[in-house]
Design an enzyme around this catalytic site. Sequence first.
Site, PDB file in Angstrom:
ATOM      1  N   LYS A  72       0.802  -1.223   0.000  1.00  0.00           N
ATOM      2  CA  LYS A  72       0.000   0.000   0.000  1.00  0.00           C
ATOM      3  C   LYS A  72       0.838   1.278   0.000  1.00  0.00           C
ATOM      4  O   LYS A  72       0.361   2.335  -0.403  1.00  0.00           O
ATOM      5  CB  LYS A  72      -0.966   0.005   1.182  1.00  0.00           C
ATOM      6  N   ASP A 109     -10.539   2.148   1.461  1.00  0.00           N
ATOM      7  CA  ASP A 109     -10.726   1.683   2.833  1.00  0.00           C
ATOM      8  C   ASP A 109     -11.434   2.737   3.682  1.00  0.00           C
ATOM      9  O   ASP A 109     -12.330   2.414   4.477  1.00  0.00           O
ATOM     10  CB  ASP A 109      -9.386   1.340   3.484  1.00  0.00           C
TER      11      ASP A 109
END
Length: 279
Positions: A72, A109
Amino acid sequence: MTTGPPAPRRAAVLGAPIRHSLSPVLHRAAYAELGLTHWTYDAYEIDEAALADFVGGLDASWAGLSLTMPLKRAIRPLLDEIAAVARDVDAVNTVVFTADGRRVGDNTDVPGLVAALRERGVTRVESAAVLGAGATATSALAALRDVTDGPVRVYVRGEDRAREMRVAGERLGVVVDARPWTEAAEALRAPLVVATTPKGAVDHLAIDLPAEPGVLFDVVYDPWPTALANAWDRAGGAVVGGLDLLVHQAVLQVALMTGRPGPLAAMRAAGEAALAGRP
């Protein structure tokens, strides 16, 4: 003039380890529901060392990537643009390849967390507590900007992690009150508790529930329910699970990659069925 079938479109989830990822199940269910028969979605075991070569070898058939740990942050130097929310939390979990060849990083997210809470009727709370540190905890802080006005108590192991979460809070505009992990039981009295720790890490707190628990958001989805989530539910508190987060963030990824709204119900049903079939 006749036209042939639409050109194949590809997407995938990358990470290491990747074997247990539910992303292929969720995205393939979306494609089936949307009639996108020319779309495929796969999983690739890719670590940080292999990431640049993999991304550099993708052709024009690729529409996007989902990213899990440890990629990420590693993906950032390979991108042409990063959305504001991904910059805020210093984590990219989605890459979209545009028609003109640019690589755009995003983060689903954070809005996925907010959407999962709103689905369960949680739109505003007076205060909140976060159990754990790291990327998911930072995403929780970003989501809590839209959910609470008060300071967020964060329970972590060690001063280094406490400092990291305070810095993240300053960047996100959230007042972080960092507390030691030994005091984690007091977090359970907050109106909203977000557990961002790996499976098993908060099981011991199941015996410390208040008489009237508020809302628990436990990001673990396998195994489910966790000991804490099970005890919370039996005590009459509201529980939001990791599958809720996973599905909502995947719904947003489908929309970013395909341009079509992700079918929430079909994707959740596929995820539930997949989890039910696991030993």
